[in-house]
Design a protein around this motif. Structure first.
Motif: not given
Length: 257
Positions: A11-40
């Motif tokens: 069909r000769n049509i490129p797609i700008d963006r294709v992928g996955v969405t609404s993935v619920s995933y546990p993450i860890v982020v750093l705060d200014p005091k270098e503590n780790l915060q666990h969230t989803v």
């Protein structure tokens, strides 16, 4: 096994963006005091798809995500976008991570502590070069200057949300953008207030009336003065207490130009 995704598409049509969405995933982020915060987080990952391929390989998105064990930093997000491009043979990639972030706050008079939620979005992409923005949405209180001026006593006030999105050349913490938003509103809001705190917050807002236009402009002034900020977007939505609609104001500034 047959690789259906790699079949040639006619069909000769490129797609700008294709992928996955609404993935619920546990993450860890750093705060200014270098503590780790666990969230989803709610994660979206995407790549560009050339016109010659029928589809992308969805499983590879999650494979890339799993390699980073949920640890979210500016450096890891750049590597995620690089790995997505490489593993999926794409010219461009992006990842968006939306998550609640909690800050332990003290009430202004009693000092009672409680956690306040702020909604955060990290967005990263890699096409010609790496790009990153951080967006923080902050609940605040606004009190109407017009209502205060025309009323014999009292003034209508309400919760509002200040959303600040920035491109930065040096690290800016979530907490810093929260401070900017709250300092430009009539008053911060808190999860836990005792009676003496409630009195303080009510009177603070009354003595500091703000239209949404005032909040947007004051935030813009602070971001203009911060040399770490290259680009910013600010929006304020006031959940009006005496109207059956909301009020809003927004602006975008590119300091690089």
């Amino acid at each position: 096994m047959k690789d259906v995704q790699n079949e040639k598409d006619t069909r000769n049509i490129p797609i700008d963006r294709v992928g996955v969405t609404s993935v619920s995933y546990p993450i860890v982020v750093l705060d200014p005091k270098e503590n780790l915060q666990h969230t989803v987080a709610n994660v979206t990952m995407a790549v560009s798809l050339p016109r010659k391929f029928r589809g992308t390989h969805m499983s590879r998105f999650l494979e890339v995500l799993n390699e980073f064990k949920g640890r979210v930093t500016l450096e890891s997000l750049e590597q995620v976008t690089v790995d997505l491009k490489r593993k999926l043979n794409a010219s461009g990639s992006e990842v968006k991570i939306e998550f609640p972030y909690f800050i332990n706050r003290k009430a202004p008079v009693s000092g009672s502590t409680s956690y306040t939620r702020y909604d955060v979005v990290f967005w990263a992409s890699y096409d010609e070069h790496f790009d990153f923005t951080m967006k923080v949405t902050v609940p605040v209180q606004t009190l109407c200057p017009c209502s205060k001026e025309i009323s014999e006593y009292g003034a209508h006030n309400q919760r509002a949300k200040v959303s600040i999105e920035v491109r930065m050349n040096k690290r800016i913490w979530i907490e810093e953008l929260v401070d900017v938003a709250e300092s430009c509103a009539s008053s911060p809001v808190y999860t836990l207030l005792k009676r003496k705190d409630e009195k303080f917050v009510t009177e603070q807002a009354y003595s500091n009336p703000r239209f949404v236009e005032d909040v947007v402009r004051d935030v813009a002034l602070k971001l203009d003065q911060d040399d770490r900020v290259d680009w910013f977007s600010v929006s304020v939505v006031s959940q009006e207490s005496i109207h059956n609609h909301d009020a809003f104001a927004s602006l975008v500034r590119d300091k690089r130009s």
